[in-house]
Design a protein around this motif. Structure first.
Motif, PDB file in Angstrom:
ATOM      1  N   THR A 172       0.851  -1.180   0.000  1.00 30.27           N
ATOM      2  CA  THR A 172       0.000   0.000   0.000  1.00 30.27           C
ATOM      3  C   THR A 172       0.889   1.233   0.000  1.00 30.27           C
ATOM      4  OG1 THR A 172      -0.084  -0.014   2.418  1.00 30.27           O
ATOM      5  CG2 THR A 172      -1.849  -1.171   1.258  1.00 30.27           C
ATOM      6  N   GLU A 173       0.292   2.360  -0.310  1.00 29.94           N
ATOM      7  CA  GLU A 173       1.016   3.618  -0.259  1.00 29.94           C
ATOM      8  C   GLU A 173       0.405   4.504   0.808  1.00 29.94           C
ATOM      9  OE1 GLU A 173       2.666   5.631  -3.854  1.00 29.94           O
ATOM     10  OE2 GLU A 173       1.134   7.126  -3.351  1.00 29.94           O
ATOM     11  N   LEU A 174       1.250   5.064   1.655  1.00 30.86           N
ATOM     12  CA  LEU A 174       0.811   5.936   2.727  1.00 30.86           C
ATOM     13  C   LEU A 174       1.464   7.295   2.555  1.00 30.86           C
ATOM     14  CD1 LEU A 174       1.235   3.485   5.754  1.00 30.86           C
ATOM     15  CD2 LEU A 174      -0.912   4.091   4.607  1.00 30.86           C
ATOM     16  N   THR A 175       0.730   8.338   2.886  1.00 30.65           N
ATOM     17  CA  THR A 175       1.260   9.696   2.859  1.00 30.65           C
ATOM     18  C   THR A 175       1.394  10.190   4.294  1.00 30.65           C
ATOM     19  OG1 THR A 175       0.210  10.128   0.721  1.00 30.65           O
ATOM     20  CG2 THR A 175       0.934  12.040   1.994  1.00 30.65           C
ATOM     21  N   ILE A 176       2.612  10.540   4.668  1.00 29.11           N
ATOM     22  CA  ILE A 176       2.907  10.925   6.052  1.00 29.11           C
ATOM     23  C   ILE A 176       3.647  12.251   6.043  1.00 29.11           C
ATOM     24  CG2 ILE A 176       4.206  10.318   8.138  1.00 29.11           C
ATOM     25  CD1 ILE A 176       3.673   7.385   7.453  1.00 29.11           C
ATOM     26  N   GLY A 177       3.249  13.135   6.930  1.00 33.71           N
ATOM     27  CA  GLY A 177       3.922  14.419   7.075  1.00 33.71           C
ATOM     28  C   GLY A 177       4.659  14.510   8.393  1.00 33.71           C
ATOM     29  N   LEU A 178       5.864  15.071   8.348  1.00 33.75           N
ATOM     30  CA  LEU A 178       6.624  15.382   9.555  1.00 33.75           C
ATOM     31  C   LEU A 178       6.610  16.890   9.746  1.00 33.75           C
ATOM     32  CD1 LEU A 178       8.644  14.790  11.894  1.00 33.75           C
ATOM     33  CD2 LEU A 178      10.482  15.041  10.197  1.00 33.75           C
TER      34      LEU A 178
ATOM     35  N   ALA B 134       8.346   0.108   7.090  1.00 32.05           N
ATOM     36  CA  ALA B 134       7.408   0.177   5.971  1.00 32.05           C
ATOM     37  C   ALA B 134       7.002  -1.178   5.424  1.00 32.05           C
ATOM     38  CB  ALA B 134       8.012   1.027   4.856  1.00 32.05           C
ATOM     39  N   GLY B 135       7.898  -2.188   5.478  1.00 28.56           N
ATOM     40  CA  GLY B 135       7.574  -3.468   4.873  1.00 28.56           C
ATOM     41  C   GLY B 135       7.333  -3.291   3.383  1.00 28.56           C
ATOM     42  N   PRO B 136       6.248  -3.866   2.837  1.00 31.10           N
ATOM     43  CA  PRO B 136       5.982  -3.731   1.400  1.00 31.10           C
ATOM     44  C   PRO B 136       5.354  -2.398   1.000  1.00 31.10           C
ATOM     45  CG  PRO B 136       4.275  -5.054   2.417  1.00 31.10           C
ATOM     46  CD  PRO B 136       5.298  -4.772   3.496  1.00 31.10           C
ATOM     47  N   ARG B 137       5.129  -1.528   1.976  1.00 32.30           N
ATOM     48  CA  ARG B 137       4.460  -0.266   1.667  1.00 32.30           C
ATOM     49  C   ARG B 137       5.429   0.740   1.052  1.00 32.30           C
ATOM     50  NH1 ARG B 137       3.290  -1.865   6.714  1.00 32.30           N
ATOM     51  NH2 ARG B 137       1.141  -2.521   7.159  1.00 32.30           N
ATOM     52  N   ARG B 138       4.878   1.640   0.282  1.00 33.39           N
ATOM     53  CA  ARG B 138       5.627   2.800  -0.174  1.00 33.39           C
ATOM     54  C   ARG B 138       5.082   4.007   0.567  1.00 33.39           C
ATOM     55  NH1 ARG B 138       6.071   4.521  -6.457  1.00 33.39           N
ATOM     56  NH2 ARG B 138       3.843   4.962  -6.174  1.00 33.39           N
ATOM     57  N   ILE B 139       5.990   4.872   1.016  1.00 35.74           N
ATOM     58  CA  ILE B 139       5.600   6.030   1.819  1.00 35.74           C
ATOM     59  C   ILE B 139       5.990   7.304   1.097  1.00 35.74           C
ATOM     60  CG2 ILE B 139       6.010   7.281   3.989  1.00 35.74           C
ATOM     61  CD1 ILE B 139       6.467   4.575   5.316  1.00 35.74           C
ATOM     62  N   ARG B 140       5.035   8.192   0.986  1.00 32.23           N
ATOM     63  CA  ARG B 140       5.318   9.557   0.528  1.00 32.23           C
ATOM     64  C   ARG B 140       5.483  10.412   1.781  1.00 32.23           C
ATOM     65  NH1 ARG B 140       4.534  10.625  -4.821  1.00 32.23           N
ATOM     66  NH2 ARG B 140       3.573   8.947  -6.035  1.00 32.23           N
ATOM     67  N   PHE B 141       6.671  10.906   1.958  1.00 32.56           N
ATOM     68  CA  PHE B 141       7.049  11.580   3.196  1.00 32.56           C
ATOM     69  C   PHE B 141       7.288  13.059   2.909  1.00 32.56           C
ATOM     70  CE2 PHE B 141      10.401  12.628   6.419  1.00 32.56           C
ATOM     71  CZ  PHE B 141       9.687  12.324   7.563  1.00 32.56           C
TER      72      PHE B 141
ATOM     73  N   TRP C 131       2.191   1.292  14.071  1.00 36.04           N
ATOM     74  CA  TRP C 131       1.498   2.518  13.662  1.00 36.04           C
ATOM     75  C   TRP C 131       1.235   2.514  12.162  1.00 36.04           C
ATOM     76  CZ3 TRP C 131       3.353   7.477  11.455  1.00 36.04           C
ATOM     77  CH2 TRP C 131       2.401   8.499  11.572  1.00 36.04           C
ATOM     78  N   LEU C 132       2.198   2.108  11.369  1.00 33.73           N
ATOM     79  CA  LEU C 132       2.004   2.044   9.921  1.00 33.73           C
ATOM     80  C   LEU C 132       0.965   0.986   9.559  1.00 33.73           C
ATOM     81  CD1 LEU C 132       5.610   2.427   8.453  1.00 33.73           C
ATOM     82  CD2 LEU C 132       3.830   4.161   8.702  1.00 33.73           C
ATOM     83  N   GLN C 133       0.934  -0.105  10.313  1.00 32.79           N
ATOM     84  CA  GLN C 133      -0.083  -1.119  10.064  1.00 32.79           C
ATOM     85  C   GLN C 133      -1.473  -0.556  10.336  1.00 32.79           C
ATOM     86  OE1 GLN C 133       0.556  -4.825  12.098  1.00 32.79           O
ATOM     87  NE2 GLN C 133      -1.218  -5.829  11.178  1.00 32.79           N
TER      88      GLN C 133
END
Length: 333
Positions: free
Chosen positions: A30-36, A60-67, A318-320
């Motif tokens: 999955t793809e997650l969008t996360i802001g710092l 992240a595991g198999p996920r892709r993260i847009r940070f 948390w990502l899960q």
């Protein structure tokens, strides 16, 4: 600034952005969008970016993260740090133009007597209110956690008799998806001058997840439309973070920028290093001068500090949670 992260992408600098074509999407990922929202003091600004990026990458595991990196514009910065933020971070107004699965909000070094007198207070409280309904979950770290509960429920932090500074054993006090499969005890870095009392949190409806016998409440949560996660400690700290803070405070003492010599971090340096640092403190009290910092002894950490192990478990869970959407019952199965 947007940084695409997957578990195979090396992170050498927050300014290096891998191209989207270089990222292989794994089946079922999955793809997650996360802001710092990085409000840390200037000396820790870049280190905080790297710490959270590496944590998310490892979890992240198999996920892709847009940070995406942001900072409150009202946080006072040196010219160099301001240039870094302006050139490498996204404008805070961009936050409201995109959908974010999760946010991570750090504290800032206090400069006012009370939190609600800080120059960034209005920006921060607007962010708190926005995050309640526009994220799946938001993490509030250390001073940001204190500010959030003050705004949400008027819970006042209490000054400590001495700085809470070191590695503390924290125990899970209730079952929760966030602490599932976490090491016991969780060894977590704390570095703060104030605390939120557990009795105040429970009375206001917060759920305490982890606590330390010596450091008090560690992690607590509250459910809004977004799940708010609060850390009084710094699970993201790397092994040398507390050492850098300790040496900074020694430097401030020698330069007469602070009155009191800093206490040794708890359960952090090995016994031989602690003995050397005690001798150095005696010398510093008699020969207080910035040049004395050149005579600091070599520093060695304890072998059992387990830096990062608690954070790895917490951020993986948390990502899960973010990946499972708003239905937390998926995680409880």
């Amino acid at each position: 600034m947007t940084i695409l992260i997957d578990r195979d992408q090396a992170i050498s600098s927050p300014a290096l952005v891998p191209g989207a074509g270089d990222l292989a999407r794994e089946p079922g990922g999955t793809e997650l969008t996360i802001g710092l929202i990085n409000n840390m003091p200037d000396p820790a600004l870049k280190a905080t970016e790297r710490q959270f990026m590496k944590l998310l990458q490892a979890a992240a595991g198999p996920r892709r993260i847009r940070f995406h990196c942001f900072s409150l514009p009202s946080v006072k910065r040196s010219p160099e740090a301001r240039w870094h933020v302006e050139s490498e971070y996204s404008e805070l107004t961009e936050l409201r133009r995109h959908r974010f699965d999760g946010l991570i909000v750090t504290g800032a070094e206090p400069i006012a007597p009370e939190l609600d007198q800080e120059p960034y207070w209005r920006d921060l409280t607007e962010l708190i209110d926005w995050a309640k309904v526009n994220t799946r979950s938001t993490i509030w770290s250390c001073l940001a956690a204190h500010a959030a509960v003050l705004h949400l429920d008027r819970i006042e932090r209490r000054p400590l008799p001495a700085k809470c500074h070191g590695i503390f054993d924290c125990e899970a006090v209730t079952r929760d998806p966030l602490t599932r499969a976490a090491p016991a005890p969780l060894k977590v870095s704390h570095s703060r001058l104030n605390e939120i009392a557990e009795s105040d949190l429970v009375e206001a409806g917060y759920q305490v997840l982890t606590r330390s016998a010596k450091a008090g409440v560690d992690t607590f949560v509250r459910q809004y439309a977004s799940r708010f996660v609060f850390f009084q400690g710094h699970p993201e700290y790397d092994a040398l973070s507390l050492q850098r803070e300790y040496l900074r405070d020694i430097g401030r003492y020698l330069a007469r920028e602070r009155d009191n010599y800093p206490h040794l971090p708890v359960s952090y340096f090995d016994a031989s290093t602690e003995e050397k640092l005690v001798r150095f403190e005696k010398q510093a009290r008699h020969q207080r001068h910035p040049a004395l910092s050149n005579e600091l002894p070599a520093l060695n950490l304890r072998a059992d500090i387990a830096a990062g192990s608690a954070a790895a478990a917490l951020f993986r869970n948390w990502l899960q949670y973010l990946g499972a959407g708003t239905d937390a019952s998926v995680l409880a199965r």
